[in-house]
Design a protein around this motif. Sequence first.
Motif, PDB file in Angstrom:
ATOM      1  N   SER A 777       0.618  -9.616  13.764  1.00  0.00           N
ATOM      2  CA  SER A 777       1.684 -10.264  12.651  1.00  0.00           C
ATOM      3  C   SER A 777       2.395  -8.939  12.023  1.00  0.00           C
ATOM      4  O   SER A 777       1.657  -7.791  12.169  1.00  0.00           O
ATOM      5  CB  SER A 777       0.970 -10.837  11.680  1.00  0.00           C
ATOM      6  OG  SER A 777       0.251 -10.168  10.731  1.00  0.00           O
ATOM      7  N   HIS A 778       3.523  -9.085  11.738  1.00  0.00           N
ATOM      8  CA  HIS A 778       4.270  -8.136  10.941  1.00  0.00           C
ATOM      9  C   HIS A 778       3.639  -7.336   9.558  1.00  0.00           C
ATOM     10  O   HIS A 778       3.608  -6.302   9.550  1.00  0.00           O
ATOM     11  CB  HIS A 778       5.807  -8.564  10.727  1.00  0.00           C
ATOM     12  CG  HIS A 778       6.571  -8.658  11.803  1.00  0.00           C
ATOM     13  ND1 HIS A 778       7.118  -7.619  12.654  1.00  0.00           N
ATOM     14  CD2 HIS A 778       7.222  -9.990  12.130  1.00  0.00           C
ATOM     15  CE1 HIS A 778       7.798  -8.259  13.590  1.00  0.00           C
ATOM     16  NE2 HIS A 778       7.827  -9.525  13.641  1.00  0.00           N
ATOM     17  N   ARG A 779       3.116  -8.530   9.026  1.00  0.00           N
ATOM     18  CA  ARG A 779       2.235  -7.802   7.875  1.00  0.00           C
ATOM     19  C   ARG A 779       1.092  -6.918   8.254  1.00  0.00           C
ATOM     20  O   ARG A 779       0.987  -6.042   7.512  1.00  0.00           O
ATOM     21  CB  ARG A 779       1.902  -9.158   6.999  1.00  0.00           C
ATOM     22  CG  ARG A 779       1.032  -8.758   5.620  1.00  0.00           C
ATOM     23  CD  ARG A 779       0.854 -10.211   4.951  1.00  0.00           C
ATOM     24  NE  ARG A 779      -0.274 -10.716   5.492  1.00  0.00           N
ATOM     25  CZ  ARG A 779      -1.371 -10.956   4.806  1.00  0.00           C
ATOM     26  NH1 ARG A 779      -1.599 -10.197   3.985  1.00  0.00           N
ATOM     27  NH2 ARG A 779      -2.415 -11.825   5.420  1.00  0.00           N
ATOM     28  N   ASP A 782       2.629  -3.541   9.627  1.00  0.00           N
ATOM     29  CA  ASP A 782       2.753  -2.683   8.536  1.00  0.00           C
ATOM     30  C   ASP A 782       1.848  -2.109   7.511  1.00  0.00           C
ATOM     31  O   ASP A 782       1.634  -0.865   7.283  1.00  0.00           O
ATOM     32  CB  ASP A 782       3.789  -3.399   7.364  1.00  0.00           C
ATOM     33  CG  ASP A 782       5.222  -3.897   7.996  1.00  0.00           C
ATOM     34  OD1 ASP A 782       5.670  -3.153   8.972  1.00  0.00           O
ATOM     35  OD2 ASP A 782       5.668  -4.926   7.564  1.00  0.00           O
ATOM     36  N   PHE A 783       0.788  -2.895   7.544  1.00  0.00           N
ATOM     37  CA  PHE A 783      -0.508  -2.344   6.851  1.00  0.00           C
ATOM     38  C   PHE A 783      -1.138  -1.194   7.599  1.00  0.00           C
ATOM     39  O   PHE A 783      -1.326  -0.232   6.790  1.00  0.00           O
ATOM     40  CB  PHE A 783      -1.462  -3.510   6.515  1.00  0.00           C
ATOM     41  CG  PHE A 783      -2.623  -2.991   6.085  1.00  0.00           C
ATOM     42  CD1 PHE A 783      -2.960  -2.870   4.628  1.00  0.00           C
ATOM     43  CD2 PHE A 783      -3.896  -2.910   7.020  1.00  0.00           C
ATOM     44  CE1 PHE A 783      -4.513  -2.357   4.282  1.00  0.00           C
ATOM     45  CE2 PHE A 783      -5.037  -2.328   6.647  1.00  0.00           C
ATOM     46  CZ  PHE A 783      -5.249  -2.188   5.263  1.00  0.00           C
ATOM     47  N   ASP A 829      -4.928 -10.942  -0.290  1.00  0.00           N
ATOM     48  CA  ASP A 829      -3.330 -11.208  -0.989  1.00  0.00           C
ATOM     49  C   ASP A 829      -2.954 -12.513  -0.381  1.00  0.00           C
ATOM     50  O   ASP A 829      -3.243 -12.963   0.544  1.00  0.00           O
ATOM     51  CB  ASP A 829      -2.649 -10.087  -0.232  1.00  0.00           C
ATOM     52  CG  ASP A 829      -3.112  -8.770  -1.033  1.00  0.00           C
ATOM     53  OD1 ASP A 829      -3.678  -8.741  -2.040  1.00  0.00           O
ATOM     54  OD2 ASP A 829      -2.483  -7.519  -0.494  1.00  0.00           O
TER      55      ASP A 829
END
Length: 829
Positions: A777-779, A782-783, A829
């Motif tokens: 996932s993009h999330r 990025d993490f 989150d």
Amino acid sequence: MPESIDILNNGPQLSFIQLFHDFDLTIEIPIIQRDYAQGRSQAAEVRESFLQALFNYLESNRSFNDLDFVYGSVTNERKFIPLDGQQRLTTLFLLHWYLAQSANAQKAFRSIICPNNLSRFTYETRSSSREFCDALVTNPFVYELVKDSSSEKAISAVLKDQPWFFMSWCFDPTIQAMLNMLDAIHLKFRGKPAFYQRLLSKDSPAITFRFLNLNKFLLTDDLYIKMNARGKPLTAFENFKAKLEQKIKTLHKPLPVYNFNEAQVAGYDYFIYKIDNQWADIFWPYRNVATEDNTFDDELMNFIGLFIAQYHLPRSSVHVDQAHKLLFEGSKVKRLSIDEYDKANVLSTDLLTKLIEILDLLNANSQEHGITLYLPNNPYYQEEDIFKKVLSNSTSYTERLRFYAFYNAVAEGKRDQELLEWMRVVFNLTEHTIFNDFNEYYLALFSLNKLLRHQAPILELLRDNVEIRSFAEHQVFEEKLKAHLLLKSEEWRNNILQLEQHATFQGQIGFVLKFAGVVDYFLERNAVDWDPAKHQLLESFEYYALAASRTFDALASGSKAINYAWERAVLCQGIYFIYKDGKHNMLHSTRGNNARRDYSWYRLLNLSLNQGDEWNQKQGFVKQVFDHDNFNPDNVVESLEAICSEKITADGFNETYWQHLLIINPAFFDVSTQGFVVLERETLFLMHQSKRNHNHTEIVTYYFNQKLDKQAFNIKPFDFREYTPQRGTDCKPSITIKWLEIDDGYYRLDLTYSYSTFTLTFTKDKSFIQPEDTLFSHRLRDFLLNFGFERQILLGLELDIFELSHPHFSAIEESMLYLCYELRGFLND
């Protein structure tokens, strides 16, 4: 019928059919006898020879062609139990049956052979054999087949198609042999119906034998066993023996005259008497070594086969490959017929004279049961053990060479101390030379044969630098050097012979001579001319001999028993591993093929004659252990551990230095079960087996995984941590932390080590995804990028494989702890 019994006792000349027609007997082959052998597929030469003789007798139409004695006992029930003649009687029974069919005289034949629907020729060895004999003579047969002289159709095939034939009979070796014989009879006798009446003629039968009733001897089972329990190979051996006797008669140069019982006896007479008497007594105690048939015929044939091969090879003018093909089949010695030996021009007066000589040497002490022993209880040649292997045709190249060297030395007159000295040298040369193939064995045999021609004692020959080829160069040199020392003084002799007997060294002690300085002295001066009273070499030799003996005594139960202290202590001095075929071996394991030969301390300590080469350097590491201040021959294990501890203290322990890891972690040796390792990119791979296509473990990550085991390392939100070995070279062994579930799948961390760098890789767990389902996932991307991971690029394409690298484990460990902490928050989150 008293008249008949009198005739039987007088041994008349009878035909086969007269036993039934005139004397009203039933022939019963007893249980104690073996199966019918003349019909066996392996007995083709015997079968052909006997059938041809019978054919010649019948075709010549001469009367009373005698097949020698047939003897046994006649019971009160009119049963004749043959002691000798089983093979001939069975073949005659089958020949009569076949020719009766050919002459269309089945009815008349049945009236004689089975008047009560039971065959009067029968086997008691098995019920199936008895039933087959009954069925054969009581059932009709296809007359046209045997009448047709051009027909080659197998009788056995027709018989097996008969409704009365049970297919289970094919498992009976006697029945199978009878079927083979009937096929051979058909090919030889088809279209000869007139032969039947020649067999049955009352006044002038074509084929007869001398019949002898031995009731008066009160036959016992023991007598059957000793005289005629040789049913399995009897005919083949007797045929070989008979043809050998014929060959002796036709030799261009006759055998020598022999002294026997205070008389001069021709070689032929000597041979034929001895082969059935004293020489037979040699082999009788070993009668079940090759085959458990209570005979010694296979054993004697194996002995003669090896003798002929080893006599012929060094004297042969043909190429070695041809000689190998003629005399050997794989690793086994062939047992050829006399015709085959004769055709190859192998047999000669000299060969047969030598054979007689060796057999007489085996039988020199007629009071012994078995072979005469010339060196009982010696460490170099186990006479009876190797003799048994010769008889069973199971000798190795090394054992064959020792067998040849021993008996040819005895034949040359070597005895007692000189024979012992000779066999000590032969043992050392053969024990420490690798014979990979037949050609190497042949060359060594040739070399021994040449060495045997010298008349001087072996130590004097070695001292005088006699040429010895085809044995390991380092061992030949060692034997020559030791000959100088053995002849120099009693002190040297006692020390050398004692050290040679160590179970690990087995005569190879050149490395001790090297450590003591003797080898270098000898290479400089080609002599050992020091003054025994002044020179310190003997004292030095005694120290290294003690150190080596005590060390390898400690290793007797295996390296694991002493926590691999020896390997670790030598590794403290340098990388001693043996390198071969792209991988190294740590020498601690005895598992695997040829471990002692190729990957062992025994192998590493082979004397190298090339000064300063890598082999000398690695042996030097062993010497450095013995020379170390901490080494104590009286307390080997403790002193080796002290050497290891001092090394780590002096160097300062380095957690990424593979040598240090092996030195402080004895259990790491257990991972490499056969001792194999691969040194690559400043690290070490412990191979679980011998090849890299099996699992292997990288030592640094393996060490840190164990370190993590000892800590309370919190891997949450991951579920599981383990060490993951790998196969091949595409994937690296790793510490694996896995089963992290995030929205679209399961993820894992893999920690690997190479090029002195730790790499932490974050990927999807392939165990839970389809090949195309690898995207993050993009999330999550990025993490990971914000955390410091780098996304991998292949051919310009970005992959969802994220890596984080650092040269120090402490930094990586801190990163893993922080990553796990951050991921726990990421999931909330």
